[in-house]
Design a protein around this motif. Structure first.
Motif, PDB file in Angstrom:
ATOM      1  N   ALA A  30       1.266  -1.616  -0.004  1.00  0.00           N
ATOM      2  CA  ALA A  30      -0.020   0.035   0.366  1.00  0.00           C
ATOM      3  C   ALA A  30       0.665   1.487   0.063  1.00  0.00           C
ATOM      4  CB  ALA A  30      -0.942   0.470   1.208  1.00  0.00           C
ATOM      5  N   SER A  32       2.561   3.703   1.390  1.00  0.00           N
ATOM      6  CA  SER A  32       3.759   4.155   2.508  1.00  0.00           C
ATOM      7  C   SER A  32       4.570   4.148   2.553  1.00  0.00           C
ATOM      8  CB  SER A  32       3.525   2.680   3.471  1.00  0.00           C
ATOM      9  OG  SER A  32       5.087   3.190   4.188  1.00  0.00           O
ATOM     10  N   VAL A  59      -4.179  -2.200   0.623  1.00  0.00           N
ATOM     11  CA  VAL A  59      -5.165  -1.398   1.510  1.00  0.00           C
ATOM     12  C   VAL A  59      -6.485  -1.195   0.163  1.00  0.00           C
ATOM     13  CG1 VAL A  59      -5.564   0.827   1.846  1.00  0.00           C
ATOM     14  CG2 VAL A  59      -3.780  -0.136   3.305  1.00  0.00           C
ATOM     15  N   LEU A 120      -6.241  -8.316  13.305  1.00  0.00           N
ATOM     16  CA  LEU A 120      -4.966  -7.186  13.422  1.00  0.00           C
ATOM     17  C   LEU A 120      -5.438  -6.955  14.198  1.00  0.00           C
ATOM     18  CD1 LEU A 120      -0.941  -6.880  12.073  1.00  0.00           C
ATOM     19  CD2 LEU A 120      -3.197  -5.125  12.664  1.00  0.00           C
ATOM     20  N   ASP A 122      -4.763  -3.281  15.097  1.00  0.00           N
ATOM     21  CA  ASP A 122      -3.765  -1.589  14.988  1.00  0.00           C
ATOM     22  C   ASP A 122      -4.288  -0.205  15.997  1.00  0.00           C
ATOM     23  OD1 ASP A 122      -1.186  -0.233  14.209  1.00  0.00           O
ATOM     24  OD2 ASP A 122      -1.785  -1.138  12.133  1.00  0.00           O
ATOM     25  N   SER A 128       2.472   4.127  11.948  1.00  0.00           N
ATOM     26  CA  SER A 128       3.033   5.044  12.437  1.00  0.00           C
ATOM     27  C   SER A 128       3.482   5.564  13.849  1.00  0.00           C
ATOM     28  CB  SER A 128       1.473   6.374  12.389  1.00  0.00           C
ATOM     29  OG  SER A 128       1.034   5.729  13.890  1.00  0.00           O
ATOM     30  N   GLN A 130       1.614   4.440  17.016  1.00  0.00           N
ATOM     31  CA  GLN A 130       0.873   5.151  17.418  1.00  0.00           C
ATOM     32  C   GLN A 130       0.216   3.868  18.508  1.00  0.00           C
ATOM     33  OE1 GLN A 130      -0.633   8.771  15.460  1.00  0.00           O
ATOM     34  NE2 GLN A 130      -2.764   8.213  17.640  1.00  0.00           N
ATOM     35  N   GLY A 148       0.786  -1.917  15.950  1.00  0.00           N
ATOM     36  CA  GLY A 148       0.911  -0.415  16.547  1.00  0.00           C
ATOM     37  C   GLY A 148       1.483   0.604  17.889  1.00  0.00           C
ATOM     38  N   ASP A 167       3.377  -7.735  16.059  1.00  0.00           N
ATOM     39  CA  ASP A 167       3.320  -6.686  14.872  1.00  0.00           C
ATOM     40  C   ASP A 167       3.762  -5.926  15.101  1.00  0.00           C
ATOM     41  OD1 ASP A 167       3.440  -5.534  12.609  1.00  0.00           O
ATOM     42  OD2 ASP A 167       1.418  -6.547  11.881  1.00  0.00           O
ATOM     43  N   LEU A 168       5.663  -5.498  14.579  1.00  0.00           N
ATOM     44  CA  LEU A 168       6.073  -4.152  15.247  1.00  0.00           C
ATOM     45  C   LEU A 168       6.894  -3.725  13.659  1.00  0.00           C
ATOM     46  CD1 LEU A 168       7.033  -5.919  17.443  1.00  0.00           C
ATOM     47  CD2 LEU A 168       8.262  -4.178  18.347  1.00  0.00           C
ATOM     48  N   SER A 169       7.143  -2.538  14.385  1.00  0.00           N
ATOM     49  CA  SER A 169       7.079  -2.113  12.542  1.00  0.00           C
ATOM     50  C   SER A 169       8.160  -0.430  12.868  1.00  0.00           C
ATOM     51  CB  SER A 169       6.914  -1.630  10.846  1.00  0.00           C
ATOM     52  OG  SER A 169       7.493  -0.446  10.216  1.00  0.00           O
ATOM     53  N   SER A 170       7.439   0.571  13.057  1.00  0.00           N
ATOM     54  CA  SER A 170       8.376   1.659  13.468  1.00  0.00           C
ATOM     55  C   SER A 170       9.672   1.759  14.919  1.00  0.00           C
ATOM     56  CB  SER A 170       7.304   2.270  14.153  1.00  0.00           C
ATOM     57  OG  SER A 170       5.827   3.339  13.187  1.00  0.00           O
ATOM     58  N   GLY A 171       8.619   0.975  15.578  1.00  0.00           N
ATOM     59  CA  GLY A 171       9.468   0.092  17.388  1.00  0.00           C
ATOM     60  C   GLY A 171      10.883  -0.222  16.709  1.00  0.00           C
TER      61      GLY A 171
HETATM   62  O1  LIG Z   1       3.654   0.558   7.929  1.00  0.00           O
HETATM   63  C1  LIG Z   1       3.007   0.727   7.140  1.00  0.00           C
HETATM   64  O2  LIG Z   1       3.656   1.885   6.537  1.00  0.00           O
HETATM   65  C2  LIG Z   1       1.867   0.470   6.058  1.00  0.00           C
HETATM   66  C3  LIG Z   1       1.124   1.665   5.274  1.00  0.00           C
HETATM   67  C4  LIG Z   1      -0.073   1.335   5.474  1.00  0.00           C
HETATM   68  C5  LIG Z   1      -1.387  -0.011   5.714  1.00  0.00           C
HETATM   69  C6  LIG Z   1      -0.793  -0.027   6.541  1.00  0.00           C
HETATM   70  C7  LIG Z   1       0.832  -0.411   7.141  1.00  0.00           C
HETATM   71  N1  LIG Z   1       1.044  -1.037   8.044  1.00  0.00           N
HETATM   72  C8  LIG Z   1       0.992  -2.219   8.422  1.00  0.00           C
HETATM   73  C9  LIG Z   1       1.554  -3.097   9.739  1.00  0.00           C
HETATM   74  O3  LIG Z   1       0.898  -4.220   9.980  1.00  0.00           O
HETATM   75  C10 LIG Z   1       2.437  -2.365  10.569  1.00  0.00           C
HETATM   76  O4  LIG Z   1       3.124  -2.941  10.924  1.00  0.00           O
HETATM   77  C11 LIG Z   1       1.311  -1.959  12.008  1.00  0.00           C
HETATM   78  O5  LIG Z   1       0.465  -0.912  11.536  1.00  0.00           O
HETATM   79  C12 LIG Z   1       2.543  -1.658  13.332  1.00  0.00           C
HETATM   80  O6  LIG Z   1       3.174  -0.252  12.341  1.00  0.00           O
HETATM   81  P1  LIG Z   1       4.137   0.399  14.311  1.00  0.00           P
HETATM   82  O7  LIG Z   1       3.067   1.333  14.760  1.00  0.00           O
HETATM   83  O8  LIG Z   1       4.970   1.701  12.971  1.00  0.00           O
HETATM   84  O9  LIG Z   1       5.075  -0.757  14.583  1.00  0.00           O
END
Ligand SMILES: O=C(O)c1ccccc1NCC(=O)[C@H](O)[C@H](O)COP(=O)(O)O
Length: 193
Positions: A30, A32, A59, A120, A122, A128, A130, A148, A167-171
Motif C-alpha cells: 500500500a 507508504s 489497503v 490484527l 492496530d 505510525s 501510535q 501499533g 507486530d512491530l514496524s516503527s519500533g
Molecule cells: O507500515 C505501513 O507503513 C503501513 C501503511 C499502510 C497500511 C499498513 C501499514 N502497516 C501495517 C502494519 O502491519 C504495521 O506493522 C503495523 O501497523 C504496526 O506499525 P507500527 O505502529 O509502526 O509498529
C-alpha cells in the motif's frame, strides 16, 4: 507468542530477519514510506529464509493484484488493512487460498466479525508507531496480531496481553530504516517470554 516484523524494503532488512528469525515478516504494497513493488518484493522473497512466513499488506487493493502476488509465491498470508468488507473477503477467498489477516483500527473501525483466519488490532494510524489502549483488547473468534507502537520499551506490557502475535514496524526502526540491534532485542524478548 509469535512475532512479525513489518515493512521490510531493503536487502539489509532481510539479512537481519534471516539472522534473528521472527515468525512473520511483512511487505507493504500500500501507499507508504515502506511500500514495495511486486518486483522488489519478489527479489526480497528470494533472499528470505523459507522458515519465515511473508505477509503482504494491502489497503483496498485489486484482487487481481493480490492474486498475482500470491501466485508468484511472494507472500504466504494476506493482510487486509483497509475498508475491505465481507463481500470483498468472500470474493478474494474464491481466487486465493492462503490465510487472511483482517486489520481493524481500534477506536476507529467497527469491530465486526469477518470470515478470515486472524485479526490484527492496530492503532488509528497504521505504521505510525501510535498505540491504542490495550485494555480494550477483547477475546475474539480468531487469533489476534497486536500492532501499533510496540517497541522494546513496552514489549513486556504487550506480552502480558497474551495475544497470538506481536507486530512491530516503527519500533524497530532508527532514522526511518530497520535497525538490527532493535530487531535482535525485541525477538529476544518475545522468545524469552
Ligand atoms: O507500515 C505501513 O507503513 C503501513 C501503511 C499502510 C497500511 C499498513 C501499514 N502497516 C501495517 C502494519 O502491519 C504495521 O506493522 C503495523 O501497523 C504496526 O506499525 P507500527 O505502529 O509502526 O509498529
Amino acid at each position: 507468542m509469535k512475532i512479525k516484523i513489518c515493512g521490510l524494503f531493503r536487502e539489509e532488512d532481510i539479512a537481519y530477519v534471516n539472522k534473528y528469525k521472527p515468525d512473520y515478516i511483512g511487505f507493504v504494497f500500500a501507499a507508504s514510506k515502506r511500500q514495495v513493488t511486486k518486483e522488489k518484493a519478489y527479489a526480497l522473497k528470494q533472499l528470505l529464509d523459507p522458515d519465515i512466513q511473508a505477509v503482504g499488506v494491502f489497503v483496498n487493493a485489486s484482487m487481481t493484484f493480490i492474486s498475482e502476488i500470491v501466485q508468484d509465491h511472494i507472500i504466504d498470508l494476506i493482510q487486509l488493512h483497509g475498508q475491505e468488507d465481507e463481500q470483498y473477503i468472500k470474493e478474494l477467498k474464491e481466487v486465493v487460498d492462503v490465510p487472511i489477516i483482517k486489520a481493524m483500527r481500534v477506536g476507529k473501525d467497527e469491530m465486526k466479525s469477518y470470515d478470515v483466519d486472524y485479526y490484527l488490532l492496530d492503532g488509528v494510524r497504521p505504521g505510525s508507531g501510535q498505540s491504542f489502549d490495550w485494555s480494550q483488547i477483547q477475546e475474539l473468534e480468531h487469533p489476534i496480531f497486536l500492532a501499533g507502537g510496540i517497541s522494546e520499551e513496552n514489549i513486556q506490557e504487550a506480552l502480558k496481553t497474551n495475544v497470538y502475535a506481536l507486530d512491530l514496524s516503527s519500533g524497530v526502526e532508527k532514522q526511518g530504516v530497520k535497525n538490527e540491534a532493535l530487531i535482535k532485542e525485541v525477538i529476544r524478548s518475545v522468545r524469552n517470554g
